[in-house]
Design an enzyme around this catalytic site. Structure first.
Site, PDB file in Angstrom:
ATOM      1  N   ASP A 100      -1.145   1.860  -3.979  1.00  0.00           N
ATOM      2  CA  ASP A 100      -2.419   0.577  -4.505  1.00  0.00           C
ATOM      3  C   ASP A 100      -3.204   1.330  -4.775  1.00  0.00           C
ATOM      4  O   ASP A 100      -3.971   0.072  -5.149  1.00  0.00           O
ATOM      5  CB  ASP A 100      -2.047  -0.562  -3.461  1.00  0.00           C
ATOM      6  N   ASP A 109      -2.457   6.577  -3.361  1.00  0.00           N
ATOM      7  CA  ASP A 109      -1.192   6.274  -2.937  1.00  0.00           C
ATOM      8  C   ASP A 109      -1.087   4.727  -3.412  1.00  0.00           C
ATOM      9  O   ASP A 109      -1.402   4.765  -4.722  1.00  0.00           O
ATOM     10  CB  ASP A 109      -1.806   5.501  -1.698  1.00  0.00           C
ATOM     11  N   ASP A 145      -5.939   2.495  -3.600  1.00  0.00           N
ATOM     12  CA  ASP A 145      -7.069   2.582  -2.634  1.00  0.00           C
ATOM     13  C   ASP A 145      -7.648   3.664  -1.936  1.00  0.00           C
ATOM     14  O   ASP A 145      -8.963   3.952  -1.406  1.00  0.00           O
ATOM     15  CB  ASP A 145      -7.640   1.561  -1.707  1.00  0.00           C
ATOM     16  N   SER A 187       0.891  -1.358   0.008  1.00  0.00           N
ATOM     17  CA  SER A 187      -0.520   0.178  -0.245  1.00  0.00           C
ATOM     18  C   SER A 187       0.917   1.609   0.051  1.00  0.00           C
ATOM     19  O   SER A 187       1.819   1.491  -0.965  1.00  0.00           O
ATOM     20  CB  SER A 187      -0.909   0.215   1.511  1.00  0.00           C
TER      21      SER A 187
HETATM   22 MG    MG Z   1      -3.639   1.819  -0.265  1.00  0.00          MG
END
Ligand code: MG
Length: 457
Positions: A244, A242, A246, A99
């Site tokens: 990844d 960010d 999300d 992440s």
């Molecule tokens: Mg993330």
């Protein structure tokens, strides 16, 4: 199962590459996950980190060793992979990502068949297999196979478009700056935005697991160049993801980096205008601004512990359609109850096009709060005692102990005092109608906390 024997933290399994998390560990984790799913068919995907292909291969080995079939989706935003698990009705999924952590980290997220990260109870089962029971390996002729699953991102982008008014957005010909953090956001957001008729300017859009553009956490201090770019190309909107994809942080047309609380409150307002009486799910660390909006527009606010999995799980349990976090996580249930930065971007454009207003004007209509933060060192072993003592001292206050302790005052100010899950500190988040009051609360409760720690030490 003792407390020391944990694999999962607040967001899946995380660790320093080849120090805390090695390929050997990843194979064992893969086998434990495969045993947990018991020969199901699992989707596997990864983010853009340099170590992600290595860990993906290791996890796939572990999974197939236990007889699980793998559908390999390759590199994609975490929410795109979560969406695919649910859409293709697979038993579950595994995503290799750390992440927002720095490049030297990686991690493993386990996804349940509905696309939501597994619950704490399910994590404990995988940990029991890993530490105690051992994996159940399949016979040589019952090993799982691996097939590619292409088109995951294309399907995901099409599904997001089904939740917004594409012609109305396209009519506005918005100019949007996308900061993809040199990671997977660049695989979905620019193509979505082009489909929405936007002129797209990208920054940090080449995939590079060393994150040369900026750290993968979209904190304001990492986004100065992105904000300058918004001004330079005279964009209507900037969005920074960010690692990844999300989470997304938005920048208004004046180049101001806006807080996650503000953008979530704006989405909440427009959601409640069209969905009267719905439940809105948010962690206790969110601003009272969100509560004000939920009350004003007739919704029901549900506070949770801090953490995106808790928000998702609460949304599932209560069948809620909207959730959000102060860090830029927005969970849009009609698509899926997981945080999704690309879906959030589509929602911002939907609101801008519906109201025909600029982002700074839309946000200026929200209640205004000043937010200040602080921290106080506290030895790990004292954290719980300190919290109990604090709660006793605050007997008569209007408070919540969902996560740490949050206190609300009559003048609309509030403070959250919460032990960090990862460091030997207490974090304090204060908000008030004036900066002075927010600072005063931080000072007042920092000393209260220090006195309590000193007394118990
Ligand atoms: Mg993330």
């Amino acid at each position: 199962m003792t407390d020391q024997k944990r694999l999962f933290g607040t967001n899946g399994i995380r660790g320093l590459v080849n120090k805390e998390l090695t390929p050997a560990t990843a194979i064992r984790i893969g086998s434990a996950i495969g045993t947990f799913f018991n020969r199901g068919e699992l989707l596997v995907g990864l983010d853009a980190r340099t170590s992600s292909p290595m860990f993906a291969r290791a996890v796939v080995s572990g999974l197939t060793a236990t007889g699980c079939n793998v559908l390999f989706a390759g590199m994609a935003p975490t929410p795109a992979l979560q969406f695919a698990v649910n859409k293709h009705r697979r038993a579950g999924g595994v995503i290799i990502t750390a992440s927002h952590n720095p490049p030297e980290y990686n991690g493993i997220k386990v996804i349940w068949r509905d696309g939501v990260e597994i619950s704490h109870e399910q994590e404990v089962k995988i940990e029991e297999i890993y530490f105690v029971e051992e994996a159940r390996y399949a016979d040589w002729n019952k090993l799982g196979d691996v097939q590619d699953l292409p088109e995951v991102i294309g399907e995901y982008v099409e599904s997001i478009k089904a939740h917004v008014n594409v012609p109305r957005i396209a009519l506005r010909h918005y100019s949007v700056v996308v900061d993809a953090a040199n990671s997977v956001a660049g695989l979905a957001a620019p193509s979505l935005l082009r489909d929405l008729g936007c002129r797209v300017t990208t920054i940090n859009a080449n995939i590079d697991g060393t994150f040369p553009g900026r750290p993968p956490e979209p904190r304001p201090e990492n986004l100065d160049k992105t904000a300058l770019m918004v001004k330079a190309v005279d964009a209507d909107l900037g969005v920074a993801f960010d690692g990844d994809a999300d989470r997304s942080v938005f920048i208004d047309e004046q180049g101001e980096i806006r807080a996650g609380d503000e953008t979530f409150a704006l989405v909440t307002k427009h959601f409640l205008e069209e969905n009267k009486g719905e439940k809105i799910i948010t962690p206790i660390s969110s601003s009272t601004m969100v509560e004000d909006i939920v009350k004003a527009y007739g919704g029901k606010l549900v506070w949770t512990k801090v953490g995106s999995v808790t928000v998702s799980q609460t949304m599932k349990k209560l069948k809620a359609k909207l959730g959000g976090e102060e860090n830029g996580g927005i969970f849009y249930g009609p698509l899926h109850p997981v945080r999704d930065g690309t879906m959030a971007t589509a929602l911002m454009l939907e609101i801008m096009s519906k109201t025909k207003q600029r982002l700074s004007a839309l946000l200026s209509e929200l209640p205004k709060y000043f937010i200040e933060k602080g921290k106080v060192e506290c030895p790990e072993e004292l954290k719980q005692k300190v919290l109990q003592s604090l709660v006793r001292q605050l007997k008569n206050a209007k408070k919540s102990t969902i996560d740490g302790v949050k206190i609300w005052f009559d003048d609309k100010s509030a403070i959250l005092i919460r032990p960090s899950g990862t460091e030997p500190i207490y974090r304090l988040y204060a908000e008030a109608k004036t900066r002075e009051k927010a600072l005063k609360l931080i000072n007042e409760y920092s000393s209260k906390l220090k006195t309590t720690i000193h007394t118990l030490n």
